[in-house]
Scaffold this motif. Structure first.
Motif, mmCIF file in Angstrom:
data_model
loop_
_atom_site.group_PDB
_atom_site.id
_atom_site.type_symbol
_atom_site.label_atom_id
_atom_site.label_comp_id
_atom_site.label_asym_id
_atom_site.label_seq_id
_atom_site.Cartn_x
_atom_site.Cartn_y
_atom_site.Cartn_z
ATOM 1 N N PHE A 136 0.833 -1.139 0.030
ATOM 2 C CA PHE A 136 -0.145 0.045 0.058
ATOM 3 C C PHE A 136 1.011 1.124 -0.027
ATOM 4 C CE2 PHE A 136 -2.464 3.344 2.092
ATOM 5 C CZ PHE A 136 -3.619 3.571 1.429
ATOM 6 N N GLY A 137 1.944 1.117 0.811
ATOM 7 C CA GLY A 137 2.943 2.279 0.926
ATOM 8 C C GLY A 137 3.446 2.450 -0.334
ATOM 9 N N VAL A 138 3.990 1.487 -0.881
ATOM 10 C CA VAL A 138 4.592 1.660 -2.259
ATOM 11 C C VAL A 138 3.561 2.087 -3.595
ATOM 12 C CG1 VAL A 138 5.634 0.309 -4.038
ATOM 13 C CG2 VAL A 138 6.299 -0.266 -1.819
ATOM 14 N N ALA A 139 2.513 1.714 -3.231
ATOM 15 C CA ALA A 139 1.440 2.197 -4.499
ATOM 16 C C ALA A 139 1.123 3.733 -4.257
ATOM 17 C CB ALA A 139 -0.024 1.411 -4.297
ATOM 18 N N VAL A 140 1.190 4.067 -3.032
ATOM 19 C CA VAL A 140 0.813 5.690 -2.555
ATOM 20 C C VAL A 140 1.992 6.260 -3.155
ATOM 21 C CG1 VAL A 140 0.598 7.446 -0.827
ATOM 22 C CG2 VAL A 140 -0.804 5.207 -0.879
ATOM 23 N N PHE A 141 3.258 5.831 -2.793
ATOM 24 C CA PHE A 141 4.572 6.373 -3.403
ATOM 25 C C PHE A 141 4.566 6.442 -5.031
ATOM 26 C CE2 PHE A 141 8.962 5.960 -4.543
ATOM 27 C CZ PHE A 141 9.400 7.282 -3.968
ATOM 28 N N GLY A 180 13.840 8.369 -9.914
ATOM 29 C CA GLY A 180 14.005 8.314 -8.835
ATOM 30 C C GLY A 180 12.937 7.164 -8.000
ATOM 31 N N CYS A 181 11.832 7.471 -8.526
ATOM 32 C CA CYS A 181 10.679 6.539 -7.925
ATOM 33 C C CYS A 181 10.951 5.030 -8.586
ATOM 34 C CB CYS A 181 9.278 7.123 -8.684
ATOM 35 S SG CYS A 181 7.839 6.259 -7.866
ATOM 36 N N SER A 182 11.356 4.980 -9.666
ATOM 37 C CA SER A 182 11.726 3.574 -10.159
ATOM 38 C C SER A 182 12.782 2.965 -9.204
ATOM 39 C CB SER A 182 12.112 3.689 -11.566
ATOM 40 O OG SER A 182 11.111 4.121 -12.405
ATOM 41 N N VAL A 183 13.692 3.742 -8.940
ATOM 42 C CA VAL A 183 14.841 2.939 -8.045
ATOM 43 C C VAL A 183 14.310 2.650 -6.620
ATOM 44 C CG1 VAL A 183 17.299 3.540 -6.981
ATOM 45 C CG2 VAL A 183 16.819 4.176 -9.249
ATOM 46 N N VAL A 184 13.595 3.594 -5.956
ATOM 47 C CA VAL A 184 12.966 3.173 -4.685
ATOM 48 C C VAL A 184 12.427 1.866 -4.746
ATOM 49 C CG1 VAL A 184 11.597 4.134 -2.956
ATOM 50 C CG2 VAL A 184 13.217 5.566 -3.980
ATOM 51 N N VAL A 185 11.278 1.838 -5.826
ATOM 52 C CA VAL A 185 10.485 0.549 -5.983
ATOM 53 C C VAL A 185 11.363 -0.768 -6.439
ATOM 54 C CG1 VAL A 185 8.586 -0.453 -7.241
ATOM 55 C CG2 VAL A 185 8.367 2.155 -6.666
ATOM 56 N N LEU A 186 12.510 -0.390 -6.911
ATOM 57 C CA LEU A 186 13.377 -1.432 -7.414
ATOM 58 C C LEU A 186 13.879 -2.173 -5.994
ATOM 59 C CD1 LEU A 186 14.584 -3.164 -9.533
ATOM 60 C CD2 LEU A 186 16.342 -1.532 -9.701
ATOM 61 N N LEU A 187 14.398 -0.990 -5.256
ATOM 62 C CA LEU A 187 14.995 -1.718 -3.854
ATOM 63 C C LEU A 187 13.935 -2.331 -3.036
ATOM 64 C CD1 LEU A 187 17.266 1.727 -2.872
ATOM 65 C CD2 LEU A 187 17.975 -0.625 -3.770
ATOM 66 N N TRP A 188 12.856 -1.836 -3.093
ATOM 67 C CA TRP A 188 11.677 -2.554 -2.292
ATOM 68 C C TRP A 188 11.580 -3.939 -2.820
ATOM 69 C CZ3 TRP A 188 6.953 -4.180 -3.925
ATOM 70 C CH2 TRP A 188 6.130 -4.863 -2.630
ATOM 71 N N THR A 213 15.263 -5.650 -17.246
ATOM 72 C CA THR A 213 14.954 -5.214 -18.640
ATOM 73 C C THR A 213 13.509 -4.347 -18.627
ATOM 74 O OG1 THR A 213 15.965 -7.023 -19.488
ATOM 75 C CG2 THR A 213 14.224 -5.873 -20.927
ATOM 76 N N GLU A 214 12.563 -4.986 -17.893
ATOM 77 C CA GLU A 214 11.243 -3.965 -17.796
ATOM 78 C C GLU A 214 11.539 -2.712 -17.219
ATOM 79 O OE1 GLU A 214 7.235 -3.413 -18.349
ATOM 80 O OE2 GLU A 214 8.661 -4.970 -19.191
ATOM 81 N N LEU A 215 12.407 -2.539 -16.136
ATOM 82 C CA LEU A 215 12.539 -1.305 -15.438
ATOM 83 C C LEU A 215 13.418 -0.279 -16.437
ATOM 84 C CD1 LEU A 215 12.846 0.305 -12.998
ATOM 85 C CD2 LEU A 215 15.026 -0.522 -12.541
ATOM 86 N N ALA A 216 14.395 -1.014 -17.352
ATOM 87 C CA ALA A 216 15.029 0.050 -18.194
ATOM 88 C C ALA A 216 14.098 0.347 -19.117
ATOM 89 C CB ALA A 216 16.237 -0.661 -18.850
ATOM 90 N N ALA A 217 13.395 -0.526 -19.856
ATOM 91 C CA ALA A 217 12.468 -0.266 -21.035
ATOM 92 C C ALA A 217 11.386 0.671 -20.473
ATOM 93 C CB ALA A 217 11.868 -1.649 -21.529
ATOM 94 N N GLN A 218 10.665 0.606 -19.365
ATOM 95 C CA GLN A 218 9.779 1.683 -19.047
ATOM 96 C C GLN A 218 10.243 3.003 -18.576
ATOM 97 O OE1 GLN A 218 6.373 1.380 -19.109
ATOM 98 N NE2 GLN A 218 6.711 -0.685 -19.864
ATOM 99 N N THR A 219 11.627 3.046 -18.280
ATOM 100 C CA THR A 219 12.260 4.368 -18.007
ATOM 101 C C THR A 219 12.505 5.111 -19.336
ATOM 102 O OG1 THR A 219 13.359 3.486 -15.857
ATOM 103 C CG2 THR A 219 14.248 5.310 -16.878
ATOM 104 N N CYS A 220 13.142 4.045 -20.330
ATOM 105 C CA CYS A 220 13.293 4.840 -21.466
ATOM 106 C C CYS A 220 11.949 5.326 -22.323
ATOM 107 C CB CYS A 220 14.094 3.751 -22.437
ATOM 108 S SG CYS A 220 15.728 3.581 -22.029
#
Length: 132
Positions: free
Chosen positions: A6-11, A36-44, A83-90
């Motif tokens: 829930f916290g990640v979704a709100v973030f 930055g948001c992607s990196v935080v979620v990736l760490l989670w 791969t998904e993270l990189a593609a979506q960021t691009c």
């Protein structure tokens, strides 16, 4: 882990809203917020994967499954997530062509990572054919 979702979704929603507002005035900052948001979620996600790995290791100790099989599956999972993270960021940055190339690189990497599994499968098939 489920409670944190829930916290990640709100973030993520907050990051997306901030990025949307910034895109109108400062597009370069919008990309940075998104990244930055992607990196935080990736760490989670990495902490969740670590918990899954611990559970899998404890299950594998008492099973007949090969560790090699599980390692290949986990490497493939990591490749897919990265791969998904990189593609979506691009894509967020408006670079669809680069996103497509990142996805292609991920697919090639999946094949390369799974080659030992295919080799083992062919070896087992060959041994079975010799027995017959």
């Amino acid at each position: 882990m489920t409670g944190e979702l829930f916290g990640v979704a709100v973030f993520c929603i907050t990051g997306a809203a901030l990025s949307l507002v910034l895109r109108q005035y400062r597009p370069e900052y919008a990309v940075l917020v998104s990244l930055g948001c992607s990196v935080v979620v990736l760490l989670w996600v990495i902490t969740g994967v670590a918990q899954v790995m611990d559970e899998l290791n404890s299950l594998l100790e008492n099973s007949l499954l090969s560790r090699e099989l599980v390692q290949v599956v986990m490497k493939c999972l990591g490749v897919c997530i990265l791969t998904e993270l990189a593609a979506q960021t691009c894509r967020d940055a408006g670079e669809n062509a680069i996103a497509a190339k990142a996805e292609l690189a991920g697919k090639v990497t999946l094949v390369l990572v799974s080659l030992p599994l295919f080799q083992r499968l062919l070896q087992v098939a060959g041994e079975l054919l010799e027995i017959s």
